[in-house]
Design a protein around this motif. Structure first.
Motif, PDB file in Angstrom:
ATOM      1  N   PHE A  98       0.836  -1.202   0.000  1.00 54.16           N
ATOM      2  CA  PHE A  98       0.000   0.000   0.000  1.00 54.16           C
ATOM      3  C   PHE A  98       0.871   1.252   0.000  1.00 54.16           C
ATOM      4  O   PHE A  98       0.617   2.203  -0.763  1.00 54.16           O
ATOM      5  CB  PHE A  98      -0.934   0.023   1.209  1.00 54.16           C
ATOM      6  CG  PHE A  98      -1.780   1.270   1.249  1.00 54.16           C
ATOM      7  CD1 PHE A  98      -2.996   1.322   0.590  1.00 54.16           C
ATOM      8  CD2 PHE A  98      -1.344   2.413   1.920  1.00 54.16           C
ATOM      9  CE1 PHE A  98      -3.762   2.485   0.591  1.00 54.16           C
ATOM     10  CE2 PHE A  98      -2.102   3.572   1.938  1.00 54.16           C
ATOM     11  CZ  PHE A  98      -3.313   3.610   1.266  1.00 54.16           C
ATOM     12  N   ASN A  99       1.882   1.284   0.850  1.00 46.92           N
ATOM     13  CA  ASN A  99       2.762   2.455   0.898  1.00 46.92           C
ATOM     14  C   ASN A  99       3.440   2.697  -0.439  1.00 46.92           C
ATOM     15  O   ASN A  99       3.600   3.847  -0.873  1.00 46.92           O
ATOM     16  CB  ASN A  99       3.814   2.276   1.991  1.00 46.92           C
ATOM     17  CG  ASN A  99       3.255   2.456   3.389  1.00 46.92           C
ATOM     18  OD1 ASN A  99       2.089   2.815   3.557  1.00 46.92           O
ATOM     19  ND2 ASN A  99       4.072   2.208   4.399  1.00 46.92           N
ATOM     20  N   ALA A 100       3.845   1.627  -1.112  1.00 46.40           N
ATOM     21  CA  ALA A 100       4.488   1.769  -2.422  1.00 46.40           C
ATOM     22  C   ALA A 100       3.550   2.440  -3.417  1.00 46.40           C
ATOM     23  O   ALA A 100       3.934   3.385  -4.124  1.00 46.40           O
ATOM     24  CB  ALA A 100       4.926   0.403  -2.940  1.00 46.40           C
ATOM     25  N   LEU A 101       2.329   1.970  -3.476  1.00 48.71           N
ATOM     26  CA  LEU A 101       1.366   2.506  -4.439  1.00 48.71           C
ATOM     27  C   LEU A 101       0.960   3.936  -4.094  1.00 48.71           C
ATOM     28  O   LEU A 101       0.902   4.810  -4.963  1.00 48.71           O
ATOM     29  CB  LEU A 101       0.142   1.600  -4.489  1.00 48.71           C
ATOM     30  CG  LEU A 101       0.393   0.201  -5.079  1.00 48.71           C
ATOM     31  CD1 LEU A 101      -0.718  -0.756  -4.676  1.00 48.71           C
ATOM     32  CD2 LEU A 101       0.559   0.256  -6.582  1.00 48.71           C
ATOM     33  N   GLN A 102       0.688   4.176  -2.825  1.00 50.51           N
ATOM     34  CA  GLN A 102       0.270   5.513  -2.418  1.00 50.51           C
ATOM     35  C   GLN A 102       1.394   6.524  -2.638  1.00 50.51           C
ATOM     36  O   GLN A 102       1.164   7.633  -3.138  1.00 50.51           O
ATOM     37  CB  GLN A 102      -0.134   5.502  -0.943  1.00 50.51           C
ATOM     38  CG  GLN A 102      -0.639   6.832  -0.422  1.00 50.51           C
ATOM     39  CD  GLN A 102      -1.941   7.274  -1.080  1.00 50.51           C
ATOM     40  OE1 GLN A 102      -2.807   6.450  -1.358  1.00 50.51           O
ATOM     41  NE2 GLN A 102      -2.081   8.572  -1.321  1.00 50.51           N
ATOM     42  N   ALA A 103       2.612   6.151  -2.284  1.00 49.90           N
ATOM     43  CA  ALA A 103       3.744   7.062  -2.468  1.00 49.90           C
ATOM     44  C   ALA A 103       4.010   7.312  -3.948  1.00 49.90           C
ATOM     45  O   ALA A 103       4.343   8.441  -4.346  1.00 49.90           O
ATOM     46  CB  ALA A 103       4.990   6.491  -1.791  1.00 49.90           C
ATOM     47  N   ALA A 104       3.873   6.284  -4.770  1.00 49.64           N
ATOM     48  CA  ALA A 104       4.071   6.464  -6.213  1.00 49.64           C
ATOM     49  C   ALA A 104       3.065   7.458  -6.774  1.00 49.64           C
ATOM     50  O   ALA A 104       3.413   8.327  -7.586  1.00 49.64           O
ATOM     51  CB  ALA A 104       3.955   5.127  -6.930  1.00 49.64           C
TER      52      ALA A 104
END
Length: 284
Positions: A98-104
């Motif tokens: 989730f953090n990867a997608l949200q940060a991207a």
């Protein structure tokens, strides 16, 4: 292109680093929760190492926004259900994805590759015998995860669907990797033991190549793809015969399996990113 690779001390990441340096002009920002392993190319001008806990969202966002990143390859996760308690494995992996997608999205990155697994359907780590509706498996086959790791990969793919729906300019590739090896796998002595994950594997260089090819696509949205060798690893055994022996109720999608045919249909990866297990186009 400047690419962030998370989980950079992992096995697949190490193969990816070598492929990038030997075949492309890309630069890499390698991120892991622990310092670079011995032998890392600390002086290479195309590589920057960052040590960070990516389960803390602000750390993830800071890296992607401060480095002017073009793409993200997210490999960071517990790679199986045996390294930690089920709650830690699942919660860490789901938080990381989730953090990867949200940060991207917040960093306005349009090219994202996420490391999924053949186990999203339930395979090697099924508590009993996995249920396969048909062979060869394709991406339309139902997901039936049972363990914490497999569940985390299935959830990750659902996360990717959600982010793609609300961010129409992004391309997200969830690559379902099998066991990554440096040389061809031969399980002729353990045919029964390898039945759950269908006698599969993927060569390390081919898996790394898939990551790069999935960053160079014309399409938008989220796509799931199998990245598995095109031949099974049960050397000396006929695919149709071992399928009948261990999965007698499983149907065939389009006729009998050929003798050395793998049990995973990777035609979608060839169609969407130009990937073949051995050969195929190299990334730019």
């Amino acid at each position: 292109m400047k690419i962030v690779v998370t989980g950079s001390s992992g096995t697949l990441a190490q193969g990816l680093i070598q492929l990038v340096l030997s075949t492309t002009k890309h630069s890499l920002i390698l991120v892991d929760h622990k310092p670079p392993p011995p032998g890392s190319e600390l002086d290479n001008p195309r590589i920057e190492y960052v040590t960070a806990e990516l389960r803390t969202y602000t750390n993830f966002l800071e890296i992607l926004t401060s480095k002017r990143v073009d793409a993200l390859i997210h490999l960071a996760s517990y790679p199986n259900p045996f390294l930690a308690h089920a709650s830690e494995t699942h919660n860490a992996n789901v938080t990381l994805s989730f953090n990867a997608l949200q940060a991207a999205v917040e960093a306005k990155i349009k090219r994202v590759v996420m490391a999924s697994s053949i186990n999203a359907t339930s395979a090697a780590y099924a508590f009993g015998e996995p249920t396969y509706d048909y062979f060869p498996l394709d991406e339309q086959h139902p997901m039936r995860p049972e363990d914490a790791y497999s569940l985390s990969k299935a959830v990750m793919e659902v996360q990717c669907d959600a982010f793609a729906r609300f961010n129409p300019e992004i391309s997200i590739a969830s690559l379902r990797f099998h066991h990554c090896v440096n040389t061809k796998k031969n399980s002729s002595q353990i045919v029964k033991d390898a039945r759950k994950d269908l006698w599969g594997y993927v060569l390390m260089e081919s898996a790394a190549r898939a990551c790069l090819l999935a960053l160079d696509v014309p399409w938008k949205g989220h796509e799931v793809m199998y990245i598995v060798g095109n031949q099974h690893s049960a050397q000396g055994y006929n695919a149709e015969e071992i399928a009948k022996t261990y999965f007698p109720k499983t149907k065939r999608k389009s006729g009998p399996l050929s003798p050395s045919q793998g049990f995973y249909d990777c035609s979608k990866a060839e169609r969407l990113i130009g990937w073949k297990h051995e050969g195929g186009r190299m990334p730019a």
